[in-house]
Design a protein around this motif. Structure first.
Motif, PDB file in Angstrom:
ATOM      1  N   THR A   1       9.797  -7.244  -1.240  1.00 28.75           N
ATOM      2  CA  THR A   1       8.508  -6.700  -0.835  1.00 28.75           C
ATOM      3  C   THR A   1       7.560  -6.710  -2.027  1.00 28.75           C
ATOM      4  O   THR A   1       7.943  -6.290  -3.126  1.00 28.75           O
ATOM      5  CB  THR A   1       8.659  -5.251  -0.322  1.00 28.75           C
ATOM      6  OG1 THR A   1       9.529  -5.246   0.818  1.00 28.75           O
ATOM      7  CG2 THR A   1       7.298  -4.682   0.074  1.00 28.75           C
ATOM      8  N   ILE A   2       6.362  -7.199  -1.776  1.00 32.27           N
ATOM      9  CA  ILE A   2       5.335  -7.252  -2.825  1.00 32.27           C
ATOM     10  C   ILE A   2       4.329  -6.131  -2.585  1.00 32.27           C
ATOM     11  O   ILE A   2       3.844  -5.947  -1.458  1.00 32.27           O
ATOM     12  CB  ILE A   2       4.617  -8.613  -2.841  1.00 32.27           C
ATOM     13  CG1 ILE A   2       5.617  -9.719  -3.174  1.00 32.27           C
ATOM     14  CG2 ILE A   2       3.474  -8.613  -3.836  1.00 32.27           C
ATOM     15  CD1 ILE A   2       6.238  -9.600  -4.540  1.00 32.27           C
ATOM     16  N   GLN A   3       3.987  -5.419  -3.651  1.00 27.74           N
ATOM     17  CA  GLN A   3       2.995  -4.353  -3.564  1.00 27.74           C
ATOM     18  C   GLN A   3       2.029  -4.475  -4.733  1.00 27.74           C
ATOM     19  O   GLN A   3       2.453  -4.708  -5.869  1.00 27.74           O
ATOM     20  CB  GLN A   3       3.678  -2.979  -3.577  1.00 27.74           C
ATOM     21  CG  GLN A   3       2.708  -1.804  -3.517  1.00 27.74           C
ATOM     22  CD  GLN A   3       3.431  -0.481  -3.380  1.00 27.74           C
ATOM     23  OE1 GLN A   3       4.021  -0.186  -2.331  1.00 27.74           O
ATOM     24  NE2 GLN A   3       3.406   0.322  -4.443  1.00 27.74           N
ATOM     25  N   VAL A   4       0.743  -4.303  -4.415  1.00 27.04           N
ATOM     26  CA  VAL A   4      -0.287  -4.345  -5.452  1.00 27.04           C
ATOM     27  C   VAL A   4      -1.034  -3.021  -5.434  1.00 27.04           C
ATOM     28  O   VAL A   4      -1.481  -2.560  -4.372  1.00 27.04           O
ATOM     29  CB  VAL A   4      -1.292  -5.502  -5.229  1.00 27.04           C
ATOM     30  CG1 VAL A   4      -2.303  -5.559  -6.378  1.00 27.04           C
ATOM     31  CG2 VAL A   4      -0.555  -6.834  -5.100  1.00 27.04           C
ATOM     32  N   THR A   5      -1.156  -2.390  -6.603  1.00 26.29           N
ATOM     33  CA  THR A   5      -1.911  -1.147  -6.728  1.00 26.29           C
ATOM     34  C   THR A   5      -3.032  -1.326  -7.730  1.00 26.29           C
ATOM     35  O   THR A   5      -2.951  -2.174  -8.637  1.00 26.29           O
ATOM     36  CB  THR A   5      -1.001   0.015  -7.183  1.00 26.29           C
ATOM     37  OG1 THR A   5      -0.416  -0.328  -8.442  1.00 26.29           O
ATOM     38  CG2 THR A   5       0.088   0.279  -6.171  1.00 26.29           C
ATOM     39  N   ASP A   6      -4.084  -0.509  -7.565  1.00 24.77           N
ATOM     40  CA  ASP A   6      -5.169  -0.576  -8.533  1.00 24.77           C
ATOM     41  C   ASP A   6      -4.861   0.319  -9.728  1.00 24.77           C
ATOM     42  O   ASP A   6      -3.774   0.924  -9.818  1.00 24.77           O
ATOM     43  CB  ASP A   6      -6.514  -0.236  -7.894  1.00 24.77           C
ATOM     44  CG  ASP A   6      -6.584   1.193  -7.376  1.00 24.77           C
ATOM     45  OD1 ASP A   6      -5.721   2.021  -7.745  1.00 24.77           O
ATOM     46  OD2 ASP A   6      -7.506   1.486  -6.592  1.00 24.77           O
ATOM     47  N   ILE A   7      -5.824   0.458 -10.626  1.00 24.52           N
ATOM     48  CA  ILE A   7      -5.569   1.138 -11.894  1.00 24.52           C
ATOM     49  C   ILE A   7      -5.316   2.632 -11.724  1.00 24.52           C
ATOM     50  O   ILE A   7      -4.736   3.279 -12.601  1.00 24.52           O
ATOM     51  CB  ILE A   7      -6.747   0.874 -12.876  1.00 24.52           C
ATOM     52  CG1 ILE A   7      -6.314   1.175 -14.311  1.00 24.52           C
ATOM     53  CG2 ILE A   7      -7.984   1.647 -12.465  1.00 24.52           C
ATOM     54  CD1 ILE A   7      -7.291   0.684 -15.347  1.00 24.52           C
ATOM     55  N   ILE A   8      -5.724   3.198 -10.579  1.00 28.57           N
ATOM     56  CA  ILE A   8      -5.473   4.629 -10.361  1.00 28.57           C
ATOM     57  C   ILE A   8      -4.342   4.865  -9.355  1.00 28.57           C
ATOM     58  O   ILE A   8      -4.143   5.978  -8.880  1.00 28.57           O
ATOM     59  CB  ILE A   8      -6.752   5.364  -9.910  1.00 28.57           C
ATOM     60  CG1 ILE A   8      -7.252   4.826  -8.569  1.00 28.57           C
ATOM     61  CG2 ILE A   8      -7.822   5.297 -10.960  1.00 28.57           C
ATOM     62  CD1 ILE A   8      -8.434   5.628  -8.006  1.00 28.57           C
ATOM     63  N   GLY A   9      -3.606   3.796  -9.018  1.00 26.41           N
ATOM     64  CA  GLY A   9      -2.406   3.937  -8.212  1.00 26.41           C
ATOM     65  C   GLY A   9      -2.566   3.741  -6.724  1.00 26.41           C
ATOM     66  O   GLY A   9      -1.591   3.884  -5.967  1.00 26.41           O
ATOM     67  N   ARG A  10      -3.752   3.413  -6.240  1.00 29.72           N
ATOM     68  CA  ARG A  10      -3.948   3.187  -4.807  1.00 29.72           C
ATOM     69  C   ARG A  10      -3.371   1.838  -4.400  1.00 29.72           C
ATOM     70  O   ARG A  10      -3.583   0.837  -5.085  1.00 29.72           O
ATOM     71  CB  ARG A  10      -5.431   3.253  -4.458  1.00 29.72           C
ATOM     72  CG  ARG A  10      -6.041   4.638  -4.640  1.00 29.72           C
ATOM     73  CD  ARG A  10      -7.531   4.619  -4.366  1.00 29.72           C
ATOM     74  NE  ARG A  10      -8.237   3.703  -5.267  1.00 29.72           N
ATOM     75  CZ  ARG A  10      -9.555   3.649  -5.380  1.00 29.72           C
ATOM     76  NH1 ARG A  10     -10.318   4.430  -4.627  1.00 29.72           N
ATOM     77  NH2 ARG A  10     -10.112   2.803  -6.225  1.00 29.72           N
TER      78      ARG A  10
END
Length: 394
Positions: free
Chosen positions: A341-350
């Protein structure tokens, strides 16, 4: 008679001491042009993100006059033009401005031209018999001083390096800025006029107009004689700013890191390997030997530096993310035939993206609509999450 009167020009004799100068090209060093001391400054991350290459192009200054003014010229009405032809073979060339000699205010008699406007014009040489044809750019210039009026704001490209630059008169005399004429020999015979409200270009009897051009990327000089004032260039690194939040290098922290002599037009920041993650840019300013003053800072584009850590190396052995940085699409690749599973988060964890990786082990993620900035791409296999790879969307 009325038409002939409207097309007449003013002339006056203007003598002053000047030293003849037949070096008709030089690098521009004037401190009155802080925005065009350097044509452009480009920063590029190289050597696997361990250093940064900073490359710039210098402003070139082209002219036909010897610096002395013998006459002035102004039209009896608006719309008349005076131009010089510049032939810089080996183009393309970028025309960014110029300067025009307007004298000390004594001509036209009884007038005052400070605060008045004229139009700086640049033409291609695609007119009949190589005369001015297409108007490639123009900008309104307000005359704020006597003698040489510095003109910025053009952004014209000429493919063959042959173009015309000059002024179009916008007002009636005596409240108009004139053009100085250098009648001393040798005459270069590159000056032309266009009468008001006509399209016809003519060769005037008076040569040479005191109109000079500023260009970038000229590949050939018109003279081998150049000034001996190449001076020092101070190099600074700029940090602590974020373009993704609308900040520019001017908003960052500037640190002087070096100075170079002789205008090499290339610098390598080899200490990048030890710097923390973040956006960086570079600033340059030039020292003028003549009066030991500095220009304003000119800035490069922003680049994003990623510090390569042991954790990053381990993570990249398990899966990879490329290209990085990217602005359109990123490809995620991992071991084929495994449920990942691939997950991408932004710099604040969203979480901004989450999907199962196909059994082929590769998928594309389109990021063109994402805000610019730093993201973290992680891979999960059987509930075990590997270290995240940093992704920069630029």
């Amino acid at each position: 008679m009325k038409t002939k009167f409207r097309l007449m020009v003013f002339f006056v004799i203007c003598w002053f001491f000047s030293t003849l100068n037949h070096a008709y090209a030089q690098r521009a060093t004037s401190q009155e042009l802080p925005n065009t001391i350097f044509c452009e400054i480009n920063a590029t991350i190289v050597d696997n993100d361990s250093s940064c290459q900073v490359e710039w192009s210098n402003l070139w200054y082209w002219y036909w006059d010897d610096g002395s003014c013998e006459e002035y010229l102004a039209w009896m009405g608006p719309d008349g033009e005076v131009v010089n032809k510049f032939e810089l073979s080996g183009g393309p060339v970028q025309i960014v401005g110029g300067e025009i000699y307007v004298g000390d205010g004594s001509f036209p008699n009884g007038g005052s031209f400070l605060g008045t406007d004229f139009l700086l014009v640049a033409y291609d040489n695609d007119g009949e018999n190589g005369m001015p044809g297409t108007l490639v750019d123009s900008v309104v210039i307000t005359v704020e001083n006597y003698e040489w009026v510095r003109c910025e704001g053009l952004n014209a490209f000429d493919e063959d390096g042959v173009f015309y630059l000059g002024m179009r008169q916008l007002l009636y005399p005596p409240n108009v800025a004139p053009t100085g004429v250098d009648n001393d020999l040798p005459s270069m015979n590159n000056s032309y006029i266009r009468q008001p409200f006509t399209g016809q270009w003519l060769v005037p009897s008076n040569q040479d107009f005191m109109i000079r051009a500023f260009t970038c990327n000229a590949s050939k000089q018109v003279s081998s004689s150049l000034p001996n004032d190449y001076a020092n260039i101070v190099v600074s690194r700029i940090s602590d700013f974020n373009p993704a939040q609308g900040e520019t290098p001017e908003d960052g922290v500037l640190t002087v890191i070096d100075s170079v002599v002789g205008m090499p037009a290339l610098y390598f920041d080899t200490t990048m390997v030890s710097l923390p993650d973040g956006y960086y840019a570079y600033g340059l300013k030039r020292l003028t030997n003549g009066d030991s003053t500095y220009s304003d800072w000119s800035y490069s584009n922003a680049v994003y530096h990623i510090l390569t850590s042991i954790e990053d190396v381990i993570s990249k052995e398990i899966f990879s993310v490329y290209p990085n940085p990217t602005h359109a699409k990123v490809v995620v690749r991992a071991e084929a035939g495994v449920n990942n599973t691939i997950q991408v988060t932004d710099i604040i964890g969203r979480i901004v993206f989450r999907s199962d990786l196909p059994l082929s082990g590769e998928m594309s993620i389109y990021v063109s609509g994402w805000p610019k900035g730093l993201y973290f791409v992680s891979l999960t296999n059987s509930g075990m999450r590997n270290k995240a790879i940093k992704l920069v969307v630029d």
